[in-house]
Design an enzyme around this catalytic site. Structure first.
Site, short mmCIF file in Angstrom:
data_model
loop_
_atom_site.label_atom_id
_atom_site.label_comp_id
_atom_site.label_asym_id
_atom_site.label_seq_id
_atom_site.Cartn_x
_atom_site.Cartn_y
_atom_site.Cartn_z
N LYS A 87 20.33 5.84 1.35
CA LYS A 87 20.32 6.55 3.33
C LYS A 87 21.02 5.54 3.58
CE LYS A 87 17.75 10.02 3.42
NZ LYS A 87 16.57 10.28 1.76
N GLU A 103 19.67 13.84 9.07
CA GLU A 103 19.63 14.44 8.42
C GLU A 103 21.27 14.79 7.46
OE1 GLU A 103 16.14 16.71 5.12
OE2 GLU A 103 16.83 17.26 6.76
N LYS A 121 18.51 0.53 7.40
CA LYS A 121 18.24 -0.42 5.71
C LYS A 121 19.34 -0.63 5.31
CE LYS A 121 15.52 -0.09 3.28
NZ LYS A 121 14.31 -0.87 3.15
N GLY A 164 1.01 -1.43 -0.08
CA GLY A 164 0.19 -0.12 0.26
C GLY A 164 0.46 1.08 0.05
N GLY A 165 2.25 1.35 0.12
CA GLY A 165 2.88 2.67 0.04
C GLY A 165 3.51 3.27 -1.37
#
Length: 645
Positions: free
Chosen positions: A412, A556, A424, A289-290
């Site tokens: 990232k 970030e 990740k 659903g992303g």
């Protein structure tokens, strides 16, 4: 103009009566003027024979105009077809003068019918054109004055479509084709692109309409760069493919697609790679659903799998994608089974049972928490979902004897400065370790991972946020003046993921060619200017939209990377590279994740950070522990307790 409005408000009968009366006067005036031009006097024009010629000419001419449909034409929408009707009618009228003069033996020179025809054509046709111009000028008041970029087929079609528009008035064309400069097309002058700014100021242009639907994205970017400085909003016509297929109309104007600003042309997918792991197979997409997961599903059903399993934690997300795909299958007449499953990737039993039950052959693992600050604020859940969720899904795939497993990773994960990127990279390490084990088997599961940067329009993307901020009058918020990011469209990313997965041999780390990085500040400026607004800053204090810099968010980076080392090789696809990077043996990875699992269970954030730093992820945090629950606990512990006496 008020008198013209009075005329427009009359009934159709009275309008036609007025038109017939005026044409009768034009016929009489043209006849006597032609006679006077030829003879120098109109005395002989009052002979009885001439009178009957004139009466017959009036009747025949009005009958011809009526039969040809001139009085059915609406003046405000007059076209060159009506002028052709006038020409034919005046020819018939001139012929009537000549024939009747011969029949009644009237003293009318032979050249008079020719002169008469010319006068009548000019009066009858010219007057109608003048009225049309006056009406158009009156109606153009209050309309948006626009320039059309592109005097080709699409531009001409757009000009025709906007002639009857209640909201737009076209003032001219601009084009870079030097052969068209200073020419007139459909009554509109074509000017060179260099004169766009002068034309915009002269005519008070509020919009420039980009009518080059067949141009490549690289070409569109060049055009936009030449228009972005104008004080007018830039809109575009739909893609030519959508127009041809009937999915859009030429005058359905829309905002400039942000991918046009990137100037990046898609490479046509290689069909053999697109089909390899999908056609006729049972495919599962986690996180269906992303943003990425849903686009993967759209691309997958085009390759005609046997069945597609949608595995999703969000009930609403699952409902949406299931409904959309079912609609596509019904409309296209496809024979594909859609299986919507609610579930969490942190439940290995649910995953394993589902994969075995439906005989899954290919898995695309897109389920992950991707938002950098949110993962910083919710460290344990980020680790559980991204690290353990991936590891459990991979083990379930091995248990169910899945043929191919593709992980959707991120740029990232390269030298991460935040928890999200580190988790990740940990997920990648897990697959690399499992791949080493599976490669030793005869028919082991093939694991690979695909790493790429930001996608346009994904959840959390800056583009929708910027557009919303511009629509509300600003300001636009950018974290840092020098921050840059790689961007790619979601459809292109999904296609490349599928193709990369088909090339995997086991343990491959694929890296997508993201093109040139984009400076986020420049992107914000372009969006403001393409909206016909000015940037408000020190140099322009009276501008419309201000850009505010809020500072880098937790974890970030100013820029992202796609490779850890320099060990990169080309593949059969020009946009896909493969990298050889270090990884942990499976035993050590299991030992690390066991300790990480215990630390997460006990909510030991210091230990979690220590373990993430210990792993070969190159984690280099820029901030302290940001978990909101952990911070609240420590704040409460640090506060002095009230003493009861």
């Amino acid at each position: 103009m008020a008198r013209l409005n009075l005329f427009w408000n009359l009934s159709r009968f009275y309008k036609r009566l007025i038109s017939v009366s005026i044409d009768t006067l034009f016929i009489l005036f043209s006849f006597f003027t032609a006679y006077w031009t030829r003879i120098g006097s109109i005395k002989l024009a009052y002979d009885p024979e001439t009178f009957w010629v004139l009466v017959g000419t009036v009747l025949l001419t009005l009958t011809a105009f009526t039969k040809l449909g001139l009085y059915r034409a609406v003046l405000r929408y007059l076209t060159f077809h009506a002028l052709a009707v006038v020409s034919i009618g005046t020819f018939i009228s001139a012929l009537s003068v000549a024939v009747l003069a011969f029949y009644f033996d009237a003293p009318i020179p032979r050249s008079v019918p020719i002169i008469y025809g010319a006068f009548l054509c000019l009066l009858s046709g010219g007057t109608r054109l003048i009225v049309r111009v006056l009406v158009n000028q009156a109606n153009s008041k209050g309309k948006k004055r626009v320039l059309i970029y592109g005097a080709g087929s699409a531009g001409r079609q757009l000009a025709v479509a906007l002639r009857s528009s209640e909201t737009h008035h076209v003032v001219g064309f601009i084009d870079e084709d030097s052969t068209l400069e200073d020419t007139v097309i459909m009554g509109l002058k074509v000017q060179d692109i260099s004169k766009a700014e002068v034309l915009a100021e002269k005519h008070g242009v509020s919009q420039v309409l980009l009518a080059v639907p067949s141009a490549s994205r690289a070409r569109r970017k060049q055009i936009l760069d030449s228009l972005v400085h104008l004080s007018a909003e830039v809109l575009t016509v739909p893609d030519m493919k959508d127009i041809v297929e009937g999915q859009a109309k030429i005058d359905e104007l829309k905002d400039v697609a942000i991918e046009d600003l990137l100037g990046r042309d898609c490479v046509a997918p290689q069909q053999a790679l697109m089909e390899a792991n999908i056609k006729g197979k049972v495919v599962m997409v986690t996180g269906a659903g992303g943003s990425i997961g849903s686009e993967l599903c759209r691309q997958i059903i085009r390759q005609k799998p046997k069945a597609l399993i949608l595995f999703e934690l969000s009930e609403f997300g699952l409902y949406q994608i299931d409904r959309e795909l079912s609609g596509i299958i019904d409309s296209d007449g496809l024979n594909i089974q859609i299986i919507p499953l609610l579930g969490s990737v942190q439940r290995i039993n649910r995953l394993s049972t589902a994969m075995k039950s439906f005989g899954v052959q290919t898995v695309y693992h897109a389920a992950a928490y991707k938002h950098v600050p949110l993962v910083e604020y919710n460290v344990v859940e980020g680790v559980r979902n991204n690290v353990f969720g991936t590891y459990y899904t991979a083990n379930a795939a091995i248990e169910a004897k899945v043929e191919s497993f593709v992980l959707i990773s991120t740029d990232k994960a390269v030298r991460p400065t935040n928890v999200m990127g580190t988790t990740k990279r940990m997920a990648e390490l897990g697959l690399q370790a499992l791949a080493e084990q599976e490669n030793a088997k005869e028919n082991g599961t093939r694991f690979c991972m695909v790493r790429f940067g930001n996608v346009l329009g994904s959840s959390g993307s800056v583009i929708p946020l910027f557009k919303k901020q511009i629509a509300s009058g600003g300001p636009i918020t950018v974290t840092h003046p020098d921050i840059i990011r790689y961007f790619m469209t979601i459809p292109e990313a999904a296609q490349l993921v599928i193709q990369a997965g088909a090339m995997g041999k086991g343990g491959d780390v694929f890296v997508l060619d993201m093109g040139e990085p984009v400076k986020i500040t420049d992107l914000a400026v372009n969006l403001i200017q393409l909206s016909g607004l000015d940037v408000k800053d020190e140099n322009n204090p009276y501008g419309d939209i201000e850009i505010e810099f809020s500072g880098l968010r937790p974890g970030e980076k100013l820029y992202e990377e796609l490779l850890i080392g320099d060990n990169v090789s080309e593949t059969a696809h020009p946009r896909i590279m493969t990298a050889n990077e270090r990884f942990l043996p499976l035993e050590k990875y299991i030992e690390l994740t066991d300790r990480l699992d215990k630390a997460c269970h006990n909510f030991e954030h210091d230990k979690i950070r220590e373990l993430l730093l210990e792993a070969p992820t190159d984690f280099n945090p820029t901030d302290g522990i940001g978990d909101l629950v952990w911070q609240k606990l420590h704040d409460d512990q640090d506060q002095p307790q009230d003493t009861i006496h």
